[in-house]
Enzyme design. Structure first.
Site, PDB file in Angstrom:
ATOM      1  N   ARG A 280       8.755  -4.523  -5.548  1.00 37.92           N
ATOM      2  CA  ARG A 280       9.066  -3.124  -5.830  1.00 37.92           C
ATOM      3  C   ARG A 280      10.573  -2.875  -5.863  1.00 37.92           C
ATOM      4  O   ARG A 280      11.070  -2.121  -6.694  1.00 37.92           O
ATOM      5  CB  ARG A 280       8.375  -2.216  -4.816  1.00 37.92           C
ATOM      6  CG  ARG A 280       6.861  -2.319  -5.005  1.00 37.92           C
ATOM      7  CD  ARG A 280       6.079  -1.406  -4.131  1.00 37.92           C
ATOM      8  NE  ARG A 280       4.660  -1.711  -4.250  1.00 37.92           N
ATOM      9  CZ  ARG A 280       3.707  -1.028  -3.662  1.00 37.92           C
ATOM     10  NH1 ARG A 280       3.995   0.016  -2.929  1.00 37.92           N
ATOM     11  NH2 ARG A 280       2.443  -1.363  -3.814  1.00 37.92           N
TER      12      ARG A 280
ATOM     13  N   ASP B  16       0.815  15.162  -0.385  1.00 39.68           N
ATOM     14  CA  ASP B  16       1.202  13.748  -0.323  1.00 39.68           C
ATOM     15  C   ASP B  16       2.727  13.715  -0.200  1.00 39.68           C
ATOM     16  O   ASP B  16       3.403  14.684  -0.567  1.00 39.68           O
ATOM     17  CB  ASP B  16       0.753  13.009  -1.592  1.00 39.68           C
ATOM     18  CG  ASP B  16       0.678  11.502  -1.398  1.00 39.68           C
ATOM     19  OD1 ASP B  16      -0.444  10.965  -1.262  1.00 39.68           O
ATOM     20  OD2 ASP B  16       1.751  10.839  -1.376  1.00 39.68           O
TER      21      ASP B  16
HETATM   22  C1  SAM Z   1      -3.907   4.543  -0.428  1.00 42.11           C
HETATM   23  S1  SAM Z   1      -3.478   6.215  -0.792  1.00 42.11           S
HETATM   24  C2  SAM Z   1      -4.954   7.062  -0.224  1.00 42.11           C
HETATM   25  C3  SAM Z   1      -5.411   8.107  -1.212  1.00 42.11           C
HETATM   26  C4  SAM Z   1      -6.720   8.830  -0.844  1.00 42.11           C
HETATM   27  N1  SAM Z   1      -6.631   9.497   0.430  1.00 42.11           N
HETATM   28  C5  SAM Z   1      -7.883   7.857  -0.836  1.00 42.11           C
HETATM   29  O1  SAM Z   1      -8.373   7.487   0.232  1.00 42.11           O
HETATM   30  O2  SAM Z   1      -8.325   7.452  -1.924  1.00 42.11           O
HETATM   31  C6  SAM Z   1      -2.304   6.572   0.514  1.00 42.11           C
HETATM   32  C7  SAM Z   1      -1.417   7.764   0.209  1.00 42.11           C
HETATM   33  O3  SAM Z   1      -0.725   8.120   1.411  1.00 42.11           O
HETATM   34  C8  SAM Z   1       0.552   8.625   1.034  1.00 42.11           C
HETATM   35  N2  SAM Z   1       1.466   8.585   2.189  1.00 42.11           N
HETATM   36  C9  SAM Z   1       2.035   7.502   2.780  1.00 42.11           C
HETATM   37  N3  SAM Z   1       2.829   7.883   3.789  1.00 42.11           N
HETATM   38  C10 SAM Z   1       2.758   9.235   3.860  1.00 42.11           C
HETATM   39  C11 SAM Z   1       3.357  10.226   4.698  1.00 42.11           C
HETATM   40  N4  SAM Z   1       4.205   9.907   5.683  1.00 42.11           N
HETATM   41  N5  SAM Z   1       3.048  11.525   4.470  1.00 42.11           N
HETATM   42  C12 SAM Z   1       2.192  11.882   3.470  1.00 42.11           C
HETATM   43  N6  SAM Z   1       1.606  10.993   2.643  1.00 42.11           N
HETATM   44  C13 SAM Z   1       1.881   9.685   2.836  1.00 42.11           C
HETATM   45  C14 SAM Z   1       0.971   7.712  -0.114  1.00 42.11           C
HETATM   46  O4  SAM Z   1       1.954   8.294  -0.916  1.00 42.11           O
HETATM   47  C15 SAM Z   1      -0.361   7.490  -0.839  1.00 42.11           C
HETATM   48  O5  SAM Z   1      -0.504   8.344  -1.951  1.00 42.11           O
END
Ligand code: SAM
Length: 286
Positions: free
Chosen positions: A43, A156
């Site tokens: 990345r 998010d």
């Molecule tokens: C793997 S995705 C999960 C999406 C959905 N909840 C699902 O289960 O399909 C994880 C998400 O968490 C978000 N994320 C990571 N750290 C975060 C933070 N500190 N605050 C808010 N969102 C966060 C990422 O940007 C990402 O879009």
């Protein structure tokens, strides 16, 4: 061509890697360790190219000197956003067969003459999760919906995925495997050069508000929420951060409210404060 993480013209030194891990942890709570080194390398390589820099060290310097301006871009590149419509279907089944019927039976009318329902998708990624919640709400409550004030909050940390979610436009293949009836009712297929795309109907998007929110920061919402989806995000955090977030989710839930976690997540020591009522479904006691 950058191939190896240690031994090429563009090296990711231990010092730079450690700085990146620290920066990511402090800004997002995400814990990166040595087994994420390849991922970080890939990345960062993209970022270094896009920023037309010569080395990872130069990028670390940019983060040190202009952290605030660069942070958003960097976080967007480092987060993992994997998601899908009706991912972990059992949560939507639980909503449709248990929770929404329970609320429809018990909820009182508010001063505005409506019954209130609030659901938070707290790591919504590109929007498939909140749209799946909205479909479930519309399917389960459709005839009674006019009596309800329903709001779904989708947040998010990543501004790119939120922008994508707001458009409500996806490739058709993202909905290929969902229920046929839902495809026709809730999505419009594009035509011409957009024929491989679909757009969610206004009836769905009207229920959802997308907002950028870092879970580590203050939460401006007052709640209470009836259901909080916190799926496949705390897995990236360490135990103390997880436990702190569970306390905050608990405080924001209505008595009897639900917390949904992802398939490989659990409440750990915080489990004692909730009742486990289904597969990774936890209820705050009344
Ligand atoms: C793997 S995705 C999960 C999406 C959905 N909840 C699902 O289960 O399909 C994880 C998400 O968490 C978000 N994320 C990571 N750290 C975060 C933070 N500190 N605050 C808010 N969102 C966060 C990422 O940007 C990402 O879009």
């Amino acid at each position: 061509m950058i191939k190896d993480t240690r031994d090429t013209a563009v090296r990711l030194t231990d010092e730079d890697f450690n700085f990146i891990c620290q920066f990511v942890y402090q800004s997002t709570g995400i814990v990166l360790n040595d087994n994420k080194r390849e991922m970080v390398y890939r990345r960062l390589t993209r970022i270094v190219r896009e920023r037309k820099l010569k080395s990872f060290s130069a990028y670390c310097q940019l983060l040190r000197n202009h952290g605030e301006q660069e942070k958003d871009y960097f976080i967007n590149a480092i987060t993992t956003n994997l998601t899908s419509f009706f991912r972990e279907q059992h949560h939507f089944d639980y909503l449709a067969t248990e929770e929404l019927p329970r609320l429809m039976k018990n909820r009182n009318v508010q001063a505005n003459g409506k019954k209130r329902l609030r659901i938070w998708s707290s790591a919504s990624s590109t929007g498939e999760e909140p749209y799946s919640i909205a479909i479930t709400v519309l399917e389960t409550m459709h005839k009674k919906l006019s009596a309800w004030d329903v709001k779904i909050l989708a947040t998010d940390i990543d501004s790119n995925v939120l922008a994508k979610g707001k458009t409500g436009v996806y490739e058709y293949k993202r909905i290929e495997n969902i229920n046929e009836d839902f495809k026709h009712k809730y999505f419009k297929r594009g035509f011409g050069e957009n024929e491989n795309n679909i757009k969610v109907n206004k009836g769905l998007s009207d229920l959802i508000t997308f907002k950028q929110l870092n879970l580590l920061h203050d939460w401006p919402m007052k709640g209470p929420f009836d259901v909080i989806f916190c799926r496949n995000v705390i897995i990236y955090f360490d135990k103390p951060t997880q436990q702190e977030l569970f306390t905050r989710y608990y405080d924001l839930l209505a008595p009897g409210g639900l917390l949904m976690l992802g398939h490989s997540e659990n409440l750990g020591a915080y489990q004692q404060h909730f009742d486990n009522v289904g597969r990774t479904v936890f209820r705050k006691p009344l």
